[in-house]
Design a protein around this motif. Structure first.
Motif, PDB file in Angstrom:
ATOM      1  N   HIS A   5      16.740-160.958  60.062  1.00 33.68           N
ATOM      2  CA  HIS A   5      16.872-160.752  58.599  1.00 33.68           C
ATOM      3  C   HIS A   5      15.831-161.272  57.768  1.00 33.68           C
ATOM      4  O   HIS A   5      15.772-162.491  57.898  1.00 33.68           O
ATOM      5  CB  HIS A   5      18.329-160.819  58.166  1.00 33.68           C
ATOM      6  N   ILE A   6      15.165-160.510  57.221  1.00 33.23           N
ATOM      7  CA  ILE A   6      14.195-161.265  56.025  1.00 33.23           C
ATOM      8  C   ILE A   6      14.318-160.568  54.885  1.00 33.23           C
ATOM      9  O   ILE A   6      14.137-159.240  54.675  1.00 33.23           O
ATOM     10  CB  ILE A   6      12.716-160.817  56.656  1.00 33.23           C
ATOM     11  N   ASP A   7      14.655-161.574  53.822  1.00 33.89           N
ATOM     12  CA  ASP A   7      14.693-161.310  52.522  1.00 33.89           C
ATOM     13  C   ASP A   7      13.294-161.172  51.788  1.00 33.89           C
ATOM     14  O   ASP A   7      12.763-162.377  51.586  1.00 33.89           O
ATOM     15  CB  ASP A   7      15.612-162.135  51.754  1.00 33.89           C
ATOM     16  N   VAL A   8      12.849-159.968  51.357  1.00 33.02           N
ATOM     17  CA  VAL A   8      11.374-160.117  50.972  1.00 33.02           C
ATOM     18  C   VAL A   8      11.627-159.884  49.412  1.00 33.02           C
ATOM     19  O   VAL A   8      12.074-158.923  48.956  1.00 33.02           O
ATOM     20  CB  VAL A   8      10.569-158.923  51.455  1.00 33.02           C
ATOM     21  N   ARG A   9      10.732-160.747  48.557  1.00 31.60           N
ATOM     22  CA  ARG A   9      11.052-160.706  47.214  1.00 31.60           C
ATOM     23  C   ARG A   9       9.432-160.607  46.592  1.00 31.60           C
ATOM     24  O   ARG A   9       8.648-161.403  47.031  1.00 31.60           O
ATOM     25  CB  ARG A   9      11.961-161.947  46.481  1.00 31.60           C
ATOM     26  N   ILE A  10       9.125-159.668  45.669  1.00 32.00           N
ATOM     27  CA  ILE A  10       8.098-159.551  45.097  1.00 32.00           C
ATOM     28  C   ILE A  10       8.312-159.736  43.572  1.00 32.00           C
ATOM     29  O   ILE A  10       9.225-159.246  42.791  1.00 32.00           O
ATOM     30  CB  ILE A  10       7.507-157.978  45.271  1.00 32.00           C
ATOM     31  N   GLU A  11       7.612-160.815  42.900  1.00 28.51           N
ATOM     32  CA  GLU A  11       7.769-161.126  41.580  1.00 28.51           C
ATOM     33  C   GLU A  11       6.325-160.976  40.709  1.00 28.51           C
ATOM     34  O   GLU A  11       5.174-161.159  41.527  1.00 28.51           O
ATOM     35  CB  GLU A  11       8.335-162.520  41.429  1.00 28.51           C
ATOM     36  N   GLY A  12       6.419-160.707  39.666  1.00 28.46           N
ATOM     37  CA  GLY A  12       5.416-160.627  38.713  1.00 28.46           C
ATOM     38  C   GLY A  12       4.624-159.328  38.206  1.00 28.46           C
ATOM     39  O   GLY A  12       3.992-159.541  37.420  1.00 28.46           O
ATOM     40  N   LEU A  13       4.952-158.317  38.887  1.00 34.61           N
ATOM     41  CA  LEU A  13       4.442-157.078  38.795  1.00 34.61           C
ATOM     42  C   LEU A  13       5.153-156.181  37.702  1.00 34.61           C
ATOM     43  O   LEU A  13       6.521-155.878  38.043  1.00 34.61           O
ATOM     44  CB  LEU A  13       4.283-156.299  40.034  1.00 34.61           C
ATOM     45  N   ALA A  14       4.605-156.076  36.539  1.00 33.15           N
ATOM     46  CA  ALA A  14       5.726-155.188  35.573  1.00 33.15           C
ATOM     47  C   ALA A  14       5.701-153.834  35.865  1.00 33.15           C
ATOM     48  O   ALA A  14       6.752-153.131  35.452  1.00 33.15           O
ATOM     49  CB  ALA A  14       4.865-155.431  34.320  1.00 33.15           C
ATOM     50  N   GLU A  15       4.808-153.240  36.640  1.00 35.70           N
ATOM     51  CA  GLU A  15       4.767-151.611  36.680  1.00 35.70           C
ATOM     52  C   GLU A  15       5.266-151.368  38.101  1.00 35.70           C
ATOM     53  O   GLU A  15       5.002-151.859  39.142  1.00 35.70           O
ATOM     54  CB  GLU A  15       3.361-151.160  36.705  1.00 35.70           C
ATOM     55  N   GLU A  16       6.429-150.816  37.916  1.00 38.42           N
ATOM     56  CA  GLU A  16       7.257-150.253  39.136  1.00 38.42           C
ATOM     57  C   GLU A  16       6.342-149.530  40.176  1.00 38.42           C
ATOM     58  O   GLU A  16       6.511-149.942  41.476  1.00 38.42           O
ATOM     59  CB  GLU A  16       8.363-149.352  38.749  1.00 38.42           C
ATOM     60  N   GLU A  17       5.453-148.757  39.849  1.00 41.29           N
ATOM     61  CA  GLU A  17       4.623-148.202  40.730  1.00 41.29           C
ATOM     62  C   GLU A  17       3.820-149.267  41.473  1.00 41.29           C
ATOM     63  O   GLU A  17       3.511-149.170  42.805  1.00 41.29           O
ATOM     64  CB  GLU A  17       3.546-147.215  39.939  1.00 41.29           C
ATOM     65  N   LEU A  18       3.357-150.230  40.786  1.00 39.63           N
ATOM     66  CA  LEU A  18       2.659-151.410  41.384  1.00 39.63           C
ATOM     67  C   LEU A  18       3.394-151.821  42.613  1.00 39.63           C
ATOM     68  O   LEU A  18       2.987-152.136  43.877  1.00 39.63           O
ATOM     69  CB  LEU A  18       2.263-152.189  40.737  1.00 39.63           C
ATOM     70  N   GLU A  19       4.811-152.333  42.347  1.00 39.16           N
ATOM     71  CA  GLU A  19       5.497-152.840  43.270  1.00 39.16           C
ATOM     72  C   GLU A  19       5.974-152.028  44.372  1.00 39.16           C
ATOM     73  O   GLU A  19       5.891-152.555  45.630  1.00 39.16           O
ATOM     74  CB  GLU A  19       6.695-153.262  42.549  1.00 39.16           C
TER      75      GLU A  19
END
Length: 581
Positions: A21-35
């Protein structure tokens, strides 16, 4: 020694198993499309999601290698959106079996376009369709570089040129030049249209129908500018004719002579006969079954014959029709028809026999049907003595429909008007004229909602209205009329309290529906209307909620409606299926 080896082996296998199991978190991108694009690029996300079905789970070393690749993958994921200088902070925390990978991303300033040169050279650049395509391109100096917008513009221009007959169109220059350190980019899209092609002979290969008759489906003249939409229209017309099981079109560009392209249409025939059986349920009709037969081609001129038997709780019908293609054979026809019907209409028992003929074609952008009917109807209301009526009447029906989707429109409009009447001096029981007008429209509400509006009105003028049979009177109430009331229960009554039908009819509806998940949705509505002896009568109204399912045959509706003029009445269930317009 062996024991130690076993212990080490078990520990390694345990660590390997634990690293699933790997919990991947992406932070700092305001645009949903970018994330979303970053997640799509990250190998660590993809491999983590695969672990549920993987017999060889990730080791700690593999997880760290995937994490090390993340920065480069994030940079590549942001570039199509014009972000070439991101600041990326990466962290891998936890332990085997419970990894947490965090990526804090500042996309940085966007790369902007400082130069945009888009042009179509040659004859294609003078066409309106090309001017419209150029006007729709969302690329201009000062805008943010979007690779998708560039690719879409490139494809749109080339497709437009090809569709208009410029089959040799090529890009003289198609280039994006990015200077990431200067946060700027330049674009060139220069299309050279080259010579235009024209239609040569269009030949349909088939052996089941008269060649001259089938050729009437071709509405393309040799020498007309080549256009792919004309071929698509031809393919659809032949497919919809029901004569052919498959229709394939070959554009023989290599055989073009003086830029005239021959076209061959290859077909496979359908079976000449079809037999059908079906069943269903509707709250207006109750359970219903039907059987039918169709002869798709009685002769080589494409004549058809079909017959149908329909049985339900309120109506039994046996009908037959003979069709003859005319004029524009894909859409126009003469029809000769006959039917026998037993039906409950309001509180009347009706037996109706019909003979008639009609002509259907296009007129001023409308579908037009001109018809002549001869009706003989025996009927009785309640316990009253029975009567009979003979009517001979001509009529015309005009209809118009425009929608972005025929089965589930989000934006569309339809309208229909029918006018018919007969004279006592020409085989009718009484002189009369009747007209009905109906319209429906659909508007989008957000991405998943719709507003549906419906209105109908009808009126009859007769020398002696009491002589008109039930089939020529108006009734209201039911699934497609005023919900909250039973089928045809809204009507003027006679002295015995029987619903006998009215001279006038009025109905309207306002409905909002919303797809909650996938093809499943909910709706709320308000209906009003009535069938009346005079226009001063009160309208009956109902409100309700419903469930919706978008099926391959149209919307399935399950509605619960309550009549507003009788608060003590229970909710009425309505079930219906079909298109909205």
């Amino acid at each position: 020694m062996r024991a130690c080896f076993v212990v080490i082996t078990l520990l390694v296998c345990g660590l390997a198993r634990a690293a699933e199991h790997i919990d991947v978190r992406i932070e700092g991108l305001a645009e949903e499309e970018l994330e979303e694009n970053v997640r799509a690029y990250l190998s660590i996300v993809e491999r983590s999601e695969e672990q549920e079905d993987d017999d060889e789970p990730l080791t700690e070393r593999a997880v760290r290698n995937l994490h090390a690749r993340a920065s480069g993958e994030i940079r590549r994921a942001l570039q199509p959106f014009g972000y070439y200088s991101p600041v990326i902070e990466t962290r891998l925390e936890g332990e085997p079996g419970a990894w947490r990978a965090t990526y804090v991303i500042d996309p940085g300033p966007p790369t902007r376009l400082t130069r945009v040169e888009i042009d179509v050279l040659g004859e294609a650049g003078e066409l309106r369709v090309m001017e419209e395509a150029l006007a729709d391109i969302d690329l201009a100096p000062g805008g943010i570089l979007r690779h998708r917008a560039y690719e879409q513009a490139k494809e749109r221009l080339l497709d437009t040129a090809y569709d208009a007959g410029f089959l040799d169109a090529r890009y003289e220059r198609s280039e994006i030049r990015v200077l990431p350190h200067e946060l700027r980019a330049e674009i060139w899209l220069i299309l050279e249209s080259r010579p235009r092609y024209y239609f040569g002979e269009v030949r349909i290969e088939q052996d089941i129908l008269n060649a001259d008759f089938v050729q009437r489906y071709v509405r393309i003249e040799p020498g007309e500018p080549f256009a792919t939409d004309r071929l698509i229209d031809l393919q659809l017309a032949l497919s919809d004719s029901d004569y052919f099981n498959s229709v394939d079109i070959e554009v023989r560009r290599s055989a073009a002579d003086d830029f005239r392209v021959p076209v061959i249409v290859r077909t496979q025939p359908r079976k000449s006969q079809r037999y059908t059986a079906g069943g269903g349920y509707g709250t207006d009709t109750g359970p219903r079954i039907s059987i039918g037969t169709e002869f798709r081609r009685i002769n080589q001129r494409g004549h058809r014959f079909n017959s149908r038997l329909e049985l339900s709780e309120i109506k039994n019908t046996l009908s037959a029709e003979y069709r003859v293609p005319i004029k524009r054979v894909a859409t126009d026809r003469l029809s000769y028809f006959a039917s026998l019907q037993e039906a409950d209409i309001g509180d009347a028992d009706s037996e109706l026999g019909t003979l008639g003929a009609s002509r259907e074609d296009s007129w001023l952008g409308l579908r037009r049907q001109i018809y002549l009917r001869f009706d003989r109807e025996n009927f009785s209301f309640g316990d009253a003595p029975g009567g009979s009526a003979t009517l001979l009447y001509p009529g015309v029906n005009l209809a118009y429909t425009a929608a972005d989707d025929p089965l589930f429109p989000r934006r569309g409009f339809s309208a229909a008007i029918d006018v018919h009447g007969g004279s006592q001096n020409a085989l009718s029981e009484t002189s009369f004229v009747q007209s009905t007008l109906g319209a429906k429209t659909v508007f989008p509400l957000g991405e998943r909602g719709r507003l549906l509006l419906r209105g109908e009105i009808g009126a009859t003028r007769a020398d002696e209205f009491s002589m008109l049979p039930p089939s020529q009177r108006f009734f209201a109430g039911g699934d497609r009329s005023v919900r909250g009331y039973g089928y045809q229960e809204l009507s003027p009554e006679n002295a015995a309290g029987d619903d006998v039908g009215g001279q006038y009819f009025l109905a309207g509806s306002v409905e909002v529906d919303f797809l909650v998940r996938g093809n499943y949705g909910i709706a709320a509505f308000f209906d009003t209307g009535n069938a009346m002896s005079n226009l001063n009568a009160d309208l009956a109204s109902g409100v309700g909620v419903g469930f919706r399912y978008r099926s391959p045959v149209g919307m399935i509706r399950v509605d619960f409606a309550h009549p507003l003029d009788d608060p003590d009445r229970d909710f009425h269930l309505h079930i219906s299926v079909g298109p909205d317009l």
